[in-house]
Design a protein around this motif. Structure first.
Motif, PDB file in Angstrom:
ATOM      1  N   LEU A  87       0.936   4.118  -3.101  1.00 56.55           N
ATOM      2  CA  LEU A  87       0.883   5.656  -2.847  1.00 56.55           C
ATOM      3  C   LEU A  87       1.983   6.364  -3.419  1.00 56.55           C
ATOM      4  O   LEU A  87       1.936   7.217  -3.983  1.00 56.55           O
ATOM      5  CB  LEU A  87       0.733   5.900  -1.388  1.00 56.55           C
ATOM      6  N   ARG A  88       3.076   5.801  -3.010  1.00 58.90           N
ATOM      7  CA  ARG A  88       4.570   6.430  -3.686  1.00 58.90           C
ATOM      8  C   ARG A  88       4.437   6.565  -5.058  1.00 58.90           C
ATOM      9  O   ARG A  88       4.679   7.631  -5.690  1.00 58.90           O
ATOM     10  CB  ARG A  88       5.671   5.620  -3.050  1.00 58.90           C
TER      11      ARG A  88
ATOM     12  N   ARG B 285      -5.791  -1.621  -1.167  1.00 53.67           N
ATOM     13  CA  ARG B 285      -6.465  -0.906   0.195  1.00 53.67           C
ATOM     14  C   ARG B 285      -7.271  -2.354   0.871  1.00 53.67           C
ATOM     15  O   ARG B 285      -7.352  -2.404   1.938  1.00 53.67           O
ATOM     16  CB  ARG B 285      -7.234  -0.095  -0.225  1.00 53.67           C
TER      17      ARG B 285
ATOM     18  N   TYR C  12      -4.420  -4.231   2.449  1.00 49.92           N
ATOM     19  CA  TYR C  12      -3.893  -3.462   3.729  1.00 49.92           C
ATOM     20  C   TYR C  12      -5.001  -3.205   4.672  1.00 49.92           C
ATOM     21  O   TYR C  12      -4.883  -3.712   5.763  1.00 49.92           O
ATOM     22  CB  TYR C  12      -3.064  -2.358   3.255  1.00 49.92           C
TER      23      TYR C  12
ATOM     24  N   TYR D   5       0.798  -1.171   0.043  1.00 51.84           N
ATOM     25  CA  TYR D   5      -0.184  -0.040  -0.094  1.00 51.84           C
ATOM     26  C   TYR D   5       0.919   1.307   0.075  1.00 51.84           C
ATOM     27  O   TYR D   5       0.586   2.136  -0.812  1.00 51.84           O
ATOM     28  CB  TYR D   5      -0.981  -0.073   1.233  1.00 51.84           C
ATOM     29  N   LEU D   6       1.947   1.302   0.778  1.00 49.32           N
ATOM     30  CA  LEU D   6       2.726   2.354   1.022  1.00 49.32           C
ATOM     31  C   LEU D   6       3.350   2.671  -0.355  1.00 49.32           C
ATOM     32  O   LEU D   6       3.521   3.808  -0.998  1.00 49.32           O
ATOM     33  CB  LEU D   6       3.938   2.037   1.812  1.00 49.32           C
ATOM     34  N   ALA D   7       3.678   1.430  -1.129  1.00 45.47           N
ATOM     35  CA  ALA D   7       4.620   1.660  -2.390  1.00 45.47           C
ATOM     36  C   ALA D   7       3.475   2.120  -3.621  1.00 45.47           C
ATOM     37  O   ALA D   7       3.762   2.933  -4.369  1.00 45.47           O
ATOM     38  CB  ALA D   7       4.892   0.427  -2.800  1.00 45.47           C
TER      39      ALA D   7
END
Ligand code: ATP
Ligand code: MG
Lengths: 199, 124
Positions: free
Chosen positions: A128-129, A147, A150, A124-126
């Motif tokens: 968004l990045r 999402r 996660y 999820y962080l990736a």
């Protein structure tokens, strides 16, 4: 999960078993009713403060949005099921796809991408990045499935039951430890308040 | 430039100005099919007022019940636009709601330590 037992058998199931099965006309405005209804049904069988309620309400909406956005243009209905027989809770959506639609492959690629990460949080962080680095206007951000993994805490699965159909299932495993404590209030009171009405 | 509240479907963006801040309270549910189209004119005006007045922008999400993923994309886009224009943004969320904590904690990675992007939570 057989998906075949009639609801009349419900009295023989353990308390907390749940099955919702419906066939939905592909109209966007219907999604919110289902999101809320899933939350209400889960609150009835879990604890009203259980975090899985918000998580799976969101999962229901994300899966249905996809079925409407990427399903066949002329599809008449989308299948939607929520099922809990033991601890895991499974949400399944099935929709038609146009011949030669790129979406089923795009979905498989996305699920494989998510699975490459050591954890859904890292995926999820990736995701968004990737969006953050790219300011070009775009219609979709590819956040829905990651999402679900996660924030929804779900395992994802997709299959093609027929050449022109796709089935997507999100399964949330049972809690390792109880996520809520205390008895369910007799009068839902504040617990009921979280389940706001659909206006 | 007069900023006005925005109401689309079940989502309300409620505005409040004080000498330092433009406070936008997000209320309700964001399940629109095309949130970027619905939100773009509001964000455009918001940026203009922030630039002209020197106020910073504060988004309060505590009273939100649900976002769809395409609304998260719109939020990402406004975060980027504000940063590109060197305008400060503070996000406030409700850490007692697990879904809000997960959604917003993930945005912390965009705090570059330059004071332009801040996150804070109620009830953590
Ligand atoms: N039910 C479905 N039927 C056909 N294709 C699907 C379905 N669900 C997802 N897909 C495909 O998988 C891709 C990824 O879906 P996902 O929900 O992760 O992102 P998105 O819908 O593109 O963006 P977002 O959810 O952030 O608006 C979609 O773009 C689409 O191509
Ligand atoms: Mg999606």
């Amino acid at each position: 999960m057989t998906g075949a037992e009639p609801l009349a058998g419900a009295v023989f199931n353990p308390p907390g078993a749940l099955r919702i099965e419906l066939s939905l006309a592909p109209e966007w405005g219907r999604i919110e009713f289902i999101r809320v209804a899933v939350g209400q049904a889960l609150a009835a069988v879990l604890h009203p403060h259980d975090d899985r309620i918000d998580a799976l309400s969101m999962v229901s909406a994300e899966l249905l949005e996809n079925a409407l956005k990427y399903g066949a243009r002329d599809q008449r209905a989308v299948g939607f099921t929520v099922e809990r027989t033991g601890d895991p809770i499974a949400i399944t959506v099935e929709n038609a796809v146009d011949a030669a639609s790129p979406h089923p492959d795009a979905l498989r690629v996305r699920l494989a991408w998510i699975a490459r990460f050591p954890s859904p949080a890292q995926a999820y962080l990736a995701a968004l990045r990737d969006l953050y680095g790219d300011e070009r206007p775009r219609g979709s951000g590819g956040l829905g499935m990651v999402r679900i993994a996660y924030e929804g805490g779900c395992a994802l699965h997709c299959e093609t039951p027929a050449v022109d159909r796709i089935l997507v299932r999100a399964t949330l495993a049972g809690p390792a430890a109880p996520r809520s404590s205390g008895p369910v209030p007799e009068d839902p009171g504040d617990a009921g308040e979280r389940l706001r009405r659909v206006d | 430039m007069a900023l006005r509240d925005l109401v689309v479907d079940s989502l309300t963006l409620n505005l409040q100005l004080d000498p330092e801040r433009i406070i936008v309270r997000w209320l309700g549910k964001a399940g629109m099919r095309n949130p970027s189209t619905a939100l773009a004119p509001f964000f455009r005006d918001l940026i203009t007022v922030a630039e002209e007045s020197g106020r910073f922008v504060e988004f309060h999400f505590q009273e939100m019940e649900h976002f769809n993923s395409s609304t998260i994309l719109s939020i990402m886009q406004i975060i980027q636009t504000l940063r590109r224009k060197q305008l400060k943004l503070r996000i406030v969320f409700n850490a007692q709601l697990k879904w809000q904590k997960m959604t917003f904690e993930a945005l912390r990675q965009f705090d570059a330590g330059d004071g332009l992007f801040e996150m804070s939570s109620d009830g953590s």
